[in-house]
Design an enzyme around this catalytic site. Structure first.
Site, PDB file in Angstrom:
ATOM      1  N   ASP A  34      27.553  86.680  17.678  1.00 36.05           N
ATOM      2  CA  ASP A  34      28.256  87.888  18.082  1.00 36.05           C
ATOM      3  C   ASP A  34      29.609  88.013  17.393  1.00 36.05           C
ATOM      4  O   ASP A  34      30.137  87.046  16.834  1.00 36.05           O
ATOM      5  CB  ASP A  34      28.470  87.891  19.599  1.00 36.05           C
ATOM      6  CG  ASP A  34      27.233  88.315  20.365  1.00 36.05           C
ATOM      7  OD1 ASP A  34      26.269  88.767  19.728  1.00 36.05           O
ATOM      8  OD2 ASP A  34      27.227  88.190  21.607  1.00 36.05           O
ATOM      9  N   LYS A  56      29.036  93.389  18.111  1.00 35.60           N
ATOM     10  CA  LYS A  56      29.126  94.691  18.754  1.00 35.60           C
ATOM     11  C   LYS A  56      30.579  95.149  18.789  1.00 35.60           C
ATOM     12  O   LYS A  56      31.459  94.405  19.203  1.00 35.60           O
ATOM     13  CB  LYS A  56      28.576  94.623  20.181  1.00 35.60           C
ATOM     14  CG  LYS A  56      27.083  94.380  20.242  1.00 35.60           C
ATOM     15  CD  LYS A  56      26.616  94.361  21.676  1.00 35.60           C
ATOM     16  CE  LYS A  56      25.103  94.188  21.756  1.00 35.60           C
ATOM     17  NZ  LYS A  56      24.624  94.210  23.145  1.00 35.60           N
ATOM     18  N   MET A 167      37.686  92.965  29.180  1.00 35.19           N
ATOM     19  CA  MET A 167      37.682  94.149  28.309  1.00 35.19           C
ATOM     20  C   MET A 167      38.226  95.373  29.053  1.00 35.19           C
ATOM     21  O   MET A 167      37.649  96.458  29.011  1.00 35.19           O
ATOM     22  CB  MET A 167      36.257  94.427  27.794  1.00 35.19           C
ATOM     23  CG  MET A 167      35.752  93.365  26.848  1.00 35.19           C
ATOM     24  SD  MET A 167      36.740  93.244  25.344  1.00 35.19           S
ATOM     25  CE  MET A 167      35.761  92.124  24.356  1.00 35.19           C
TER      26      MET A 167
END
Length: 329
Positions: A34, A56, A167
């Site tokens: 990732d 991502k 996040m």
């Protein structure tokens, strides 16, 4: 059938990888990694291992989740060791549940190797205890990306407790609004930790009322962890990690030979933000795409040439060197 290992890479500092995670990475035939995984961990891979980037970005997924699921099936059907390398801990906001369900549909074996999650890394590396006998007897890990209509009892969670919001910068305004509407004190201490446990880490303390202004004034971006609770007030200036001799130094190591993982750690152990690149015709070309992707997101202001001849070639020609790396020459 092969076997798929979901490995938590930890948050930032490459030494936060567990011993089991290291062993599995060294044995992997395929590593699907990732964006938030520190790519120097790929230096642990054996020479024949393949790398697949599944990073991502907000609103721009390189590989969408459905595609990743299909990829896991495709690679898992083969007689090989597959590592799905995820930032932090796979089981905490890592979508590991969806990926496991996919593997179970075809009876593909898997294991989960836990990692150090962002809440632990960010709080520890910024000197903030998540629990404290005087003010916090519980910790809640939450994500700002909640399902439509989902309600979170922030007031109940922050009373004698700590909330770690993953996040959370992108939706900080709506989160702040919900907390204030629920009667959470506007003076509640808040800490925001950006790029936790890396040499580029930045920690900012504020209050709930000043949260949005602080984010805007300091230009804070994800990946960041927001800590809500009285424990945030225990941070008083720079702490142990930020006092390391090389903290804040962004260093790029360059060599014509493959750079040893231990060499990289000798810099991170001093607090530096480090990346390493092998150049020249004899380089391991599997890393060309890895370097291109990483340099697109990150910049470095100090270059250490482990091969002194390179210092002569590229002295004061960082733009030339970067162009060669980016183009994979």
């Amino acid at each position: 059938m092969g076997k798929v290992y979901f490995v938590g890479a930890g948050s930032g500092d490459p030494e936060l990888l567990t011993l089991k995670g290291k062993r599995v990475l060294e044995a992997a035939d395929v590593i699907i990694y990732d964006r938030l995984v520190h790519p120097v961990l790929l230096y642990l891979a054996k020479d024949s291992a393949r790398f697949i980037y599944s990073g991502k970005y907000p609103k721009n997924h390189v590989l969408k989740q459905k595609t990743i699921n299909e990829l896991l099936l495709e690679e898992g059907r083969k007689q090989q060791c597959v590592v799905r390398l995820k930032g932090g801990d796979p089981g905490i906001f890592g979508r590991v549940g969806e990926e496991i369900t996919t593997l179970k549909s075809e009876n593909i074996s898997y294991e989960i190797v836990p990692g150090v999650t962002a809440a632990s890394a960010a709080s520890s590396y910024s000197g903030i205890p998540l629990t404290h006998r005087e003010c916090s007897s519980k910790v809640t890990l939450a994500t700002a990306h909640r399902q439509a209509g989902e309600m979170v009892d922030f007031k109940g969670l922050t009373e004698n407790g700590t909330v770690c919001l993953y996040m959370g910068v992108e939706r900080a305004k709506s989160t702040q609004k919900k907390l204030l509407e629920q009667g959470v004190s506007k003076d509640l201490p808040v800490a925001i930790i950006e790029w936790a446990s890396l040499g580029r880490q930045r920690t900012v303390t504020t209050t709930l009322q000043e949260l949005i202004k602080t984010i805007d004034d300091k230009h804070i971006q994800n990946p960041s962890l927001i800590i809500l609770g009285e424990v945030a007030a225990y941070r008083k200036g720079a702490d142990w990690f930020e006092e390391m001799p090389l903290f804040g130094h962004k260093i790029l190591l360059i060599d014509t030979q493959k750079i040893k993982f231990e060499t990289i750690l000798s810099y991170t152990q001093e607090g530096a933000d480090v990346y390493a690149i092998q150049v020249g015709e004899a380089r391991d070309r599997r890393y060309d795409e890895v370097h291109q992707q990483y340099l697109k997101d990150h910049s470095f202001d100090e270059v250490v040439y482990l091969d002194q001849e390179l210092k002569t070639i590229y002295n004061k020609q960082w733009d030339v060197l970067k162009k060669e790396i980016t183009l994979g020459k």
